[in-house]
Scaffold this motif. Structure first.
Motif, PDB file in Angstrom:
ATOM      1  N   PHE A  75       0.870  -1.186   0.000  1.00 34.93           N
ATOM      2  CA  PHE A  75       0.000   0.000   0.000  1.00 34.93           C
ATOM      3  C   PHE A  75       0.900   1.227   0.000  1.00 34.93           C
ATOM      4  CE2 PHE A  75      -2.669  -3.213   2.119  1.00 34.93           C
ATOM      5  CZ  PHE A  75      -3.776  -3.167   1.292  1.00 34.93           C
ATOM      6  N   GLY A 120      -1.426  -6.132  12.501  1.00 37.65           N
ATOM      7  CA  GLY A 120      -0.649  -5.433  11.467  1.00 37.65           C
ATOM      8  C   GLY A 120       0.233  -6.358  10.661  1.00 37.65           C
ATOM      9  N   ALA A 121       0.112  -7.658  10.904  1.00 38.98           N
ATOM     10  CA  ALA A 121       0.976  -8.616  10.207  1.00 38.98           C
ATOM     11  C   ALA A 121       0.549  -8.818   8.757  1.00 38.98           C
ATOM     12  CB  ALA A 121       0.970  -9.950  10.945  1.00 38.98           C
ATOM     13  N   GLY A 122      -0.691  -8.481   8.452  1.00 37.58           N
ATOM     14  CA  GLY A 122      -1.154  -8.638   7.066  1.00 37.58           C
ATOM     15  C   GLY A 122      -2.236  -9.679   6.885  1.00 37.58           C
ATOM     16  N   LYS A 123      -2.840 -10.127   7.989  1.00 32.93           N
ATOM     17  CA  LYS A 123      -3.854 -11.187   7.910  1.00 32.93           C
ATOM     18  C   LYS A 123      -5.073 -10.706   7.121  1.00 32.93           C
ATOM     19  CE  LYS A 123      -4.146 -11.385  12.457  1.00 32.93           C
ATOM     20  NZ  LYS A 123      -3.137 -10.408  12.874  1.00 32.93           N
ATOM     21  N   THR A 124      -5.582  -9.525   7.492  1.00 34.97           N
ATOM     22  CA  THR A 124      -6.772  -8.998   6.808  1.00 34.97           C
ATOM     23  C   THR A 124      -6.478  -8.737   5.328  1.00 34.97           C
ATOM     24  OG1 THR A 124      -7.549  -8.025   8.866  1.00 34.97           O
ATOM     25  CG2 THR A 124      -8.489  -7.159   6.844  1.00 34.97           C
ATOM     26  N   THR A 125      -5.294  -8.237   5.064  1.00 34.82           N
ATOM     27  CA  THR A 125      -4.913  -7.987   3.666  1.00 34.82           C
ATOM     28  C   THR A 125      -4.932  -9.289   2.871  1.00 34.82           C
ATOM     29  OG1 THR A 125      -3.521  -6.187   4.443  1.00 34.82           O
ATOM     30  CG2 THR A 125      -3.139  -6.971   2.205  1.00 34.82           C
ATOM     31  N   TYR A 148       4.378   0.714   1.226  1.00 29.96           N
ATOM     32  CA  TYR A 148       4.486  -0.105   2.434  1.00 29.96           C
ATOM     33  C   TYR A 148       4.058  -1.531   2.099  1.00 29.96           C
ATOM     34  CZ  TYR A 148       3.591  -1.970   7.057  1.00 29.96           C
ATOM     35  OH  TYR A 148       3.595  -2.760   8.179  1.00 29.96           O
TER      36      TYR A 148
HETATM   37  N1  ADP Z   1      -5.981   0.066   2.470  1.00 34.53           N
HETATM   38  C1  ADP Z   1      -4.806   0.214   3.098  1.00 34.53           C
HETATM   39  N2  ADP Z   1      -4.064   1.301   2.854  1.00 34.53           N
HETATM   40  C2  ADP Z   1      -2.846   1.463   3.462  1.00 34.53           C
HETATM   41  N3  ADP Z   1      -2.326   0.595   4.309  1.00 34.53           N
HETATM   42  C3  ADP Z   1      -3.011  -0.527   4.620  1.00 34.53           C
HETATM   43  C4  ADP Z   1      -4.293  -0.762   4.015  1.00 34.53           C
HETATM   44  N4  ADP Z   1      -4.753  -1.950   4.485  1.00 34.53           N
HETATM   45  C5  ADP Z   1      -3.812  -2.410   5.336  1.00 34.53           C
HETATM   46  N5  ADP Z   1      -2.770  -1.573   5.417  1.00 34.53           N
HETATM   47  C6  ADP Z   1      -1.556  -1.774   6.220  1.00 34.53           C
HETATM   48  O1  ADP Z   1      -1.088  -3.081   5.992  1.00 34.53           O
HETATM   49  C7  ADP Z   1      -0.655  -3.677   7.179  1.00 34.53           C
HETATM   50  C8  ADP Z   1      -1.368  -4.986   7.426  1.00 34.53           C
HETATM   51  O2  ADP Z   1      -2.677  -4.738   7.811  1.00 34.53           O
HETATM   52  P1  ADP Z   1      -3.753  -5.872   8.085  1.00 34.53           P
HETATM   53  O3  ADP Z   1      -3.727  -6.796   6.942  1.00 34.53           O
HETATM   54  O4  ADP Z   1      -5.037  -5.238   8.430  1.00 34.53           O
HETATM   55  O5  ADP Z   1      -3.125  -6.582   9.363  1.00 34.53           O
HETATM   56  P2  ADP Z   1      -3.823  -7.561  10.394  1.00 34.53           P
HETATM   57  O6  ADP Z   1      -5.163  -7.913   9.870  1.00 34.53           O
HETATM   58  O7  ADP Z   1      -2.890  -8.715  10.450  1.00 34.53           O
HETATM   59  O8  ADP Z   1      -3.869  -6.852  11.683  1.00 34.53           O
HETATM   60  C9  ADP Z   1      -0.914  -2.652   8.284  1.00 34.53           C
HETATM   61  O9  ADP Z   1       0.306  -2.007   8.601  1.00 34.53           O
HETATM   62  C10 ADP Z   1      -1.880  -1.683   7.684  1.00 34.53           C
HETATM   63  O10 ADP Z   1      -1.679  -0.390   8.184  1.00 34.53           O
END
Ligand code: ADP
Ligand code: MG
Lengths: 288, 219
Positions: free
Chosen positions: B11, B37-42, B14
């Motif tokens: 993103f 913040g590990a990237g699970k949701t992503t 990053y």
């Molecule tokens: N749409 C987005 N724009 C910018 N940064 C993002 C976005 N989605 C996630 N991130 C960043 O990517 C990283 C992983 O986020 P996320 O996948 O939500 O982690 P988790 O679900 O493991 O807590 C985080 O540092 C978050 O700030």
């Protein structure tokens, strides 16, 4: 069915905005239809004009009898012509004398008969266009033995100009208002769409197709259009009941006015089509 | 059923995920763990096509995500039940309508919808809340409604993002029992959680993410 329910819910939820849109659509369609009615009436009026027209064809001096007969036959054969009567200059003189009655001494001043042979051409009353009359007159003018053609040129030309002016005006107003109505629907649906943006996002994530997402908005746009059209019809009805009827009763000159009732049914349909068009424009490029 | 090969996603510079390769077999119940913040949701967003990967290939439910036509995305999503971390419940609709929406989108008849909604509400023990609005429910209750919504369409793959994040131990056990039950029927399940206790004695496969990188894979 579910789409219809969503559409209705959404209309009621934002009822004020939707009502305002409908009202503006109604007013615009009303103006549009009023212009259409004026154009329609001008058309009607001018369509019957040639019937009142007598065209006088003045013949040149010393044209032979056969030539006159031949010319008469040619003119008679024209589709727009109802009757052609030959008026010799002697007849014309007698007519003139009759109209002067006792004062015919005025005419005595002329030694020779100063009048000319002519045709009285009567135009058919039904289905003759003014353009056709003009063409006919041009044609007669160019015929051998014809000196000049006399007709209500000024009147006809001004009516003709009025008619084409009305047409152009009607057309441009029509285009402007059709675009405006479409634009209002477009904006309304776009606003409604943005208000439901989060909801739509969820719909999509749950597997809703593009069609499923857009259908309620198409329905909504159409309904707003229909109701706007109905408001327009209502205004037209009101105008007719309270204004034009009295006008006709008080001033007979306006008796020719007519409002085709089909307009009342046409407005909601037109509204619906424009509403649908506006919503399709608003959401047409909705991407996934 | 789920396969990632060298997948990266950034993103704005990053790197949320870098060079991830993992595989979940049909009928598996697997976990993705790692700190916040590990990237699970992503990772999940890539799987349900809310985001596109910058690099690598993703295969889910037999489809290569990169090749899926946009008109086919809805149909693919119907095969994937998602428990969103932020629930994504519609607050202006009742619990019933929220769950029913999944089926209405699929064109189910109202009678069958009613049957199914009541049956999943029974599974999550919230039958009595059927006419409530989401905001009148506790966080744990909303979470269970989200779970009910994700399973009502009987998907072939389930993605659950922190499905027990708001639950007490009692409810947590109940939810895990439900997941096992669904998994036993053949549904492939991938659960993201930062709570290692959740899979201590249930996991078959655990992927550990850290700072967007795959740190470990345990059987
Ligand atoms: N749409 C987005 N724009 C910018 N940064 C993002 C976005 N989605 C996630 N991130 C960043 O990517 C990283 C992983 O986020 P996320 O996948 O939500 O982690 P988790 O679900 O493991 O807590 C985080 O540092 C978050 O700030
Ligand atoms: Mg997360």
């Amino acid at each position: 069915m579910f789409s219809l329910r969503l559409a209705l819910q959404s209309i009621f939820k934002d009822k004020w905005m939707n009502f305002l849109s409908m009202l503006s659509i109604g007013v615009m369609l009303f103006i549009l239809v009023s212009v259409a009615i004026i154009v329609y009436n001008v058309e009607r009026l001018t369509a019957r004009l040639p019937e009142r027209l007598t065209v006088m064809v003045m013949l040149k001096e010393g044209v032979a009898g056969e030539e006159i007969k031949a010319a008469q036959a040619v003119i008679k054969a024209e589709p727009a012509v109802k009757a052609v009567t030959f008026v010799s200059k002697e007849r014309a003189m007698e007519d003139l004398k009759r109209s002067f009655k006792k004062d015919d001494f005025i005419l005595k001043g002329f030694g020779e008969n100063p009048l000319f042979d002519s045709f009285d051409v009567k135009i058919k009353s039904e289905g003759v266009h003014i353009d056709e009359v003009k063409r006919l007159i041009q044609k007669i003018k160019s015929m051998k033995g014809v000196d000049d053609v006399e007709y209500g040129e000024a009147l006809m030309d001004s009516l003709y100009a009025l008619k084409s002016g009305m047409r152009a005006l009607g057309l441009s107003i029509g285009i402007v208002f059709v675009c405006s109505v479409t634009f209002i629907c477009y904006t309304t649906v776009k606003i409604l769409f943005y208000r439901h943006k989060d909801e739509i996002e969820v719909y999509k994530l749950l597997g809703a197709t593009r069609w499923f997402v857009r259908a309620p908005f198409f329905i909504e746009g159409s309904i707003i259009g229909i109701l706007g059209g109905m408001i327009g019809s209502g205004m037209l009805m009101g105008l007719y009941q309270y204004f034009i009827r009295r006008l006709i009763a008080d001033i007979p000159m306006f008796a020719f006015m007519s409002i085709p009732l089909q307009f009342m049914y046409m407005l909601p349909v037109a509204g619906m089509l424009l509403g649908l068009g506006g919503s399709v424009l608003a959401l047409g490029r909705l991407k996934y | 059923m789920i396969e990632l090969e060298n997948v990266s996603k950034a993103f704005g510079g990053y790197a949320a995920l870098s060079n991830i390769s993992l595989k979940v077999e049909r009928g598996d119940m697997a976990f993705v763990t790692g700190p916040s913040g590990a990237g699970k949701t992503t990772l999940f967003k890539l799987l349900y096509l809310a985001e596109k990967p910058d690099e690598g290939t993703i295969t889910i439910a037999g489809c290569n995500v990169a090749d899926v036509k946009s008109s086919y995305i809805p149909l693919l999503r119907r095969n994937i039940g998602v428990v969103f971390q932020d629930f994504k419940l519609l607050n202006n609709k009742t619990v019933y309508d929220n769950i029913a929406l999944t089926l209405r989108i699929r064109g189910f008849m109202e009678r069958e919808i009613k049957e199914r909604v009541h049956s999943v509400l029974k599974m999550v023990n919230l039958r009595h809340k059927v006419d409530n609005y989401p905001l009148t429910l506790s966080g744990g209750e909303q979470q269970r409604i989200t779970i009910a919504r994700s399973i009502v369409g009987e998907p072939t793959v389930m993605l659950a993002d922190e499905p027990t994040g708001n639950l007490d131990e009692e409810n947590e056990k109940e939810i895990m029992r439900i997941f096992k039950q669904i998994n036993a029927k053949g549904t492939t399940i991938l659960i993201a959680t930062h709570n290692r206790a959740l899979f201590r004695n249930t996991a078959r496969k655990v992927f550990t993410l850290e700072g967007g990188m795959l740190r470990g894979e345990e059987e």
